[in-house]
Design a protein around this motif. Structure first.
Motif, PDB file in Angstrom:
ATOM      1  N   VAL A 124     -11.763 -16.376   0.091  1.00  0.00           N
ATOM      2  CA  VAL A 124     -11.351 -17.017  -1.152  1.00  0.00           C
ATOM      3  C   VAL A 124     -10.734 -16.003  -2.105  1.00  0.00           C
ATOM      4  O   VAL A 124     -11.008 -14.803  -2.040  1.00  0.00           O
ATOM      5  CB  VAL A 124     -12.545 -17.708  -1.851  1.00  0.00           C
ATOM      6  N   ILE A 125      -9.903 -16.519  -3.015  1.00  0.00           N
ATOM      7  CA  ILE A 125      -9.300 -15.732  -4.083  1.00  0.00           C
ATOM      8  C   ILE A 125     -10.213 -15.774  -5.306  1.00  0.00           C
ATOM      9  O   ILE A 125     -10.718 -16.834  -5.684  1.00  0.00           O
ATOM     10  CB  ILE A 125      -7.912 -16.284  -4.462  1.00  0.00           C
ATOM     11  N   LYS A 126     -10.422 -14.610  -5.915  1.00  0.00           N
ATOM     12  CA  LYS A 126     -11.244 -14.529  -7.116  1.00  0.00           C
ATOM     13  C   LYS A 126     -10.497 -13.765  -8.200  1.00  0.00           C
ATOM     14  O   LYS A 126      -9.554 -13.029  -7.922  1.00  0.00           O
ATOM     15  CB  LYS A 126     -12.567 -13.824  -6.814  1.00  0.00           C
ATOM     16  N   GLU A 127     -10.945 -13.928  -9.431  1.00  0.00           N
ATOM     17  CA  GLU A 127     -10.432 -13.124 -10.536  1.00  0.00           C
ATOM     18  C   GLU A 127     -11.321 -11.905 -10.719  1.00  0.00           C
ATOM     19  O   GLU A 127     -12.466 -11.874 -10.266  1.00  0.00           O
ATOM     20  CB  GLU A 127     -10.401 -13.941 -11.832  1.00  0.00           C
ATOM     21  N   PHE A 128     -10.800 -10.885 -11.360  1.00  0.00           N
ATOM     22  CA  PHE A 128     -11.612  -9.718 -11.678  1.00  0.00           C
ATOM     23  C   PHE A 128     -11.289  -9.245 -13.084  1.00  0.00           C
ATOM     24  O   PHE A 128     -10.137  -9.247 -13.510  1.00  0.00           O
ATOM     25  CB  PHE A 128     -11.395  -8.583 -10.661  1.00  0.00           C
ATOM     26  N   GLY A 129     -12.336  -8.844 -13.798  1.00  0.00           N
ATOM     27  CA  GLY A 129     -12.142  -8.265 -15.122  1.00  0.00           C
ATOM     28  C   GLY A 129     -11.706  -9.265 -16.174  1.00  0.00           C
ATOM     29  O   GLY A 129     -11.271 -10.382 -15.877  1.00  0.00           O
ATOM     30  N   TYR A 158      -7.725  -6.038  -3.512  1.00  0.00           N
ATOM     31  CA  TYR A 158      -7.256  -6.210  -4.882  1.00  0.00           C
ATOM     32  C   TYR A 158      -5.726  -6.149  -4.863  1.00  0.00           C
ATOM     33  O   TYR A 158      -5.144  -5.250  -4.268  1.00  0.00           O
ATOM     34  CB  TYR A 158      -7.799  -5.099  -5.782  1.00  0.00           C
ATOM     35  N   TYR A 159      -5.069  -7.080  -5.534  1.00  0.00           N
ATOM     36  CA  TYR A 159      -3.609  -7.146  -5.440  1.00  0.00           C
ATOM     37  C   TYR A 159      -2.976  -7.459  -6.792  1.00  0.00           C
ATOM     38  O   TYR A 159      -3.590  -8.053  -7.673  1.00  0.00           O
ATOM     39  CB  TYR A 159      -3.190  -8.200  -4.416  1.00  0.00           C
ATOM     40  N   THR A 160      -1.737  -7.003  -6.931  1.00  0.00           N
ATOM     41  CA  THR A 160      -0.930  -7.334  -8.106  1.00  0.00           C
ATOM     42  C   THR A 160       0.335  -8.041  -7.638  1.00  0.00           C
ATOM     43  O   THR A 160       0.630  -8.136  -6.444  1.00  0.00           O
ATOM     44  CB  THR A 160      -0.562  -6.072  -8.900  1.00  0.00           C
ATOM     45  N   ASP A 161       1.107  -8.536  -8.587  1.00  0.00           N
ATOM     46  CA  ASP A 161       2.291  -9.344  -8.301  1.00  0.00           C
ATOM     47  C   ASP A 161       3.502  -8.436  -8.075  1.00  0.00           C
ATOM     48  O   ASP A 161       3.961  -7.755  -8.992  1.00  0.00           O
ATOM     49  CB  ASP A 161       2.548 -10.285  -9.482  1.00  0.00           C
ATOM     50  N   ASP A 162       4.017  -8.435  -6.842  1.00  0.00           N
ATOM     51  CA  ASP A 162       5.215  -7.640  -6.542  1.00  0.00           C
ATOM     52  C   ASP A 162       6.278  -8.465  -5.841  1.00  0.00           C
ATOM     53  O   ASP A 162       7.119  -7.927  -5.131  1.00  0.00           O
ATOM     54  CB  ASP A 162       4.850  -6.405  -5.708  1.00  0.00           C
ATOM     55  N   GLN A 163       6.271  -9.785  -6.056  1.00  0.00           N
ATOM     56  CA  GLN A 163       7.267 -10.673  -5.461  1.00  0.00           C
ATOM     57  C   GLN A 163       8.375 -10.955  -6.463  1.00  0.00           C
ATOM     58  O   GLN A 163       8.595 -12.094  -6.875  1.00  0.00           O
ATOM     59  CB  GLN A 163       6.613 -11.998  -5.033  1.00  0.00           C
ATOM     60  N   GLY A 205       4.899 -11.869 -12.369  1.00  0.00           N
ATOM     61  CA  GLY A 205       4.037 -10.761 -12.715  1.00  0.00           C
ATOM     62  C   GLY A 205       2.581 -11.144 -12.909  1.00  0.00           C
ATOM     63  O   GLY A 205       1.727 -10.282 -13.082  1.00  0.00           O
ATOM     64  N   PHE A 206       2.284 -12.448 -12.855  1.00  0.00           N
ATOM     65  CA  PHE A 206       0.955 -12.946 -13.191  1.00  0.00           C
ATOM     66  C   PHE A 206       0.059 -13.127 -11.967  1.00  0.00           C
ATOM     67  O   PHE A 206      -1.150 -13.337 -12.111  1.00  0.00           O
ATOM     68  CB  PHE A 206       1.117 -14.294 -13.909  1.00  0.00           C
ATOM     69  N   ASP A 207       0.599 -13.028 -10.779  1.00  0.00           N
ATOM     70  CA  ASP A 207      -0.136 -13.337  -9.553  1.00  0.00           C
ATOM     71  C   ASP A 207      -0.987 -12.142  -9.117  1.00  0.00           C
ATOM     72  O   ASP A 207      -0.630 -11.399  -8.203  1.00  0.00           O
ATOM     73  CB  ASP A 207       0.853 -13.738  -8.452  1.00  0.00           C
ATOM     74  N   ILE A 208      -2.104 -11.931  -9.799  1.00  0.00           N
ATOM     75  CA  ILE A 208      -2.997 -10.828  -9.474  1.00  0.00           C
ATOM     76  C   ILE A 208      -4.394 -11.379  -9.224  1.00  0.00           C
ATOM     77  O   ILE A 208      -4.750 -12.457  -9.719  1.00  0.00           O
ATOM     78  CB  ILE A 208      -3.045  -9.759 -10.580  1.00  0.00           C
ATOM     79  N   GLY A 209      -5.182 -10.673  -8.415  1.00  0.00           N
ATOM     80  CA  GLY A 209      -6.521 -11.159  -8.132  1.00  0.00           C
ATOM     81  C   GLY A 209      -7.231 -10.332  -7.081  1.00  0.00           C
ATOM     82  O   GLY A 209      -6.812  -9.219  -6.733  1.00  0.00           O
ATOM     83  N   LEU A 210      -8.288 -10.903  -6.564  1.00  0.00           N
ATOM     84  CA  LEU A 210      -9.153 -10.274  -5.572  1.00  0.00           C
ATOM     85  C   LEU A 210      -9.352 -11.259  -4.432  1.00  0.00           C
ATOM     86  O   LEU A 210      -9.735 -12.416  -4.661  1.00  0.00           O
ATOM     87  CB  LEU A 210     -10.502  -9.924  -6.223  1.00  0.00           C
ATOM     88  N   PHE A 211      -9.077 -10.821  -3.204  1.00  0.00           N
ATOM     89  CA  PHE A 211      -9.301 -11.673  -2.038  1.00  0.00           C
ATOM     90  C   PHE A 211     -10.532 -11.162  -1.290  1.00  0.00           C
ATOM     91  O   PHE A 211     -10.569 -10.013  -0.834  1.00  0.00           O
ATOM     92  CB  PHE A 211      -8.087 -11.673  -1.110  1.00  0.00           C
TER      93      PHE A 211
END
Length: 394
Positions: A369-374, A342-347, A357-363
């Motif tokens: 593959v990248i997925k969304e969560f919640g 699970y990751y959030t945007d820290d670039q 700040g929008f680049d969040i998701g689940l790998f």
């Protein structure tokens, strides 16, 4: 059994029951059963919970005091009234404590559950700051550029937003602790201990552009953007020593993290699609496309240590972002899928005026593959402040 009978349970039995709870939310719920149970339970639990981080969500107005936290396990958003955070920005978290930065030089650790604040040495005590003058509007901070031997001036908003890249702790700050920060334009290292009045520069042999830092097995490891690994411990500070390690071939655009595990020290590479690939740079200038995980293999006799790629985390789940990176077993959480990141945007250096700040998701490592969560309802392409993982620990 009616409410009156529940209230008559012996306090030592109520405490014994609470020690088998696996989450702080359940601990609070038990205390809310009745006033007797609430009095029986210590305000701060005496046992450790096997917790999953909450995601602190962005807010529209810095002056508002209601903060929202998303729980993956409950698939629910909790709202906490936190007037102490009004006007403050968050630059990460560690052991459940948020790092808050104000428009003034004040720098704090803040626990959103207990509302306890702990003051850290102020921003103007960092080693590259020559002086701070609050009356010099727009040029409050005079900072020494050590590479070009010149003084540069920055305003308070700049310092609040970008000066602190990351801050980690050696332990929860209830007692003695050591804090280490990645700071400034060149992403150097500085540290402080409990009751210190200023930050002390780490001696890193000229290495700069640090990406991550971690306390692991009584050592302190720091990683640069190019993958150089340095080590220290509390008896060796301020000196860090370079560890020669054979590096893998990194992607052109990537971000590196350090993560501790029972199998050894891990390095995680997060790589991106850029505007010259599948994305339109005018619409979305960057987006995470995948991760690679490496384990440090050091027992090689006379051979140089090396990073060995691993393809599977087993039942473990990793949480990456501005938080201190963590690896957690999923076995106690049926709703949590193992072998995922699970990751959030820290670039922040890639953020533009209309995207960030929008680049969040689940790998999912198994599927690649990248997925969304919640259902987070992050409708904008520019999310500020960016979501931050925070462990719900009192």
């Amino acid at each position: 059994m009616n409410m009156g009978q529940w209230a008559e349970l012996p306090w030592d039995l109520v405490r014994a029951i609470s020690e088998h709870l696996k989450s702080y939310v359940d601990y609070v719920r038990v205390g809310a059963v009745c006033s007797s149970w609430n009095s029986a339970l210590p305000k701060r639990p005496t046992h450790q919970f096997n917790q999953i981080p909450w995601l602190m969500l962005p807010f529209d107005d810095e002056t508002q005091t209601l903060r929202s936290f998303y729980s993956i396990i409950d698939d629910k958003v909790y709202h906490l009234e936190l007037s102490e955070t009004s006007g403050k920005w968050f630059r990460g978290s560690c052991y459940g404590w948020l790092v808050t930065v104000e428009m003034s030089p004040a720098l704090h650790l803040f626990n959103p559950l207990t509302k306890i604040q702990i003051a850290l040495p102020p921003l103007h005590s960092f080693p590259d700051i020559e002086h701070y003058c609050p009356d010099r509007n727009g040029r409050e901070y005079a900072i020494r550029n050590f590479r070009f031997e010149m003084t540069e001036f920055y305003d308070q908003a700049h310092m609040q937003e970008v000066y602190i890249e990351k801050l980690v702790l050696s332990s929860p700050p209830h007692d003695d602790y050591l804090a280490i920060a990645i700071f400034g334009e060149y992403r150097r290292l500085a540290f402080c201990s409990r009751n210190d009045k200023k930050w002390t520069a780490a001696e890193t042999g000229g290495q700069i552009c640090f990406r991550d830092i971690i306390f692991y097995n009584d050592k302190i490891y720091a990683l640069t953007s190019s993958g150089k690994l340095l080590i220290s411990d509390t008896s060796s500070l301020p000196k860090f020593t370079f560890i020669p390690v054979k590096l893998p071939n990194f992607e052109t655009e990537s971000m590196l993290y350090l993560v501790g595990s029972s199998n050894g020290l891990m390095m995680v590479e997060r790589y991106y699609m850029g505007g010259d690939e599948e994305l339109d740079p005018e619409v979305i200038p960057y987006k995470t496309s995948g991760f690679k995980i490496y384990l440090l293999e050091s027992n090689l006799g006379e051979k140089m240590p090396r990073w060995v790629e691993i393809k599977h985390l087993g039942d473990k789940v990793m949480f990456l972002g501005y938080n201190a990176s963590v690896l957690i077993p999923s076995i106690d959480f049926p709703k949590l899928k193992g072998n995922c990141i699970y990751y959030t945007d820290d670039q922040m250096e890639l953020w533009l005026d209309n995207y960030g700040g929008f680049d969040i998701g689940l790998f999912d490592l198994e599927e690649g593959v990248i997925k969304e969560f919640g259902e987070l309802n992050l409708s904008s392409r520019y999310v500020w402040p960016p979501p931050v993982w925070v462990m719900p620990n009192p």
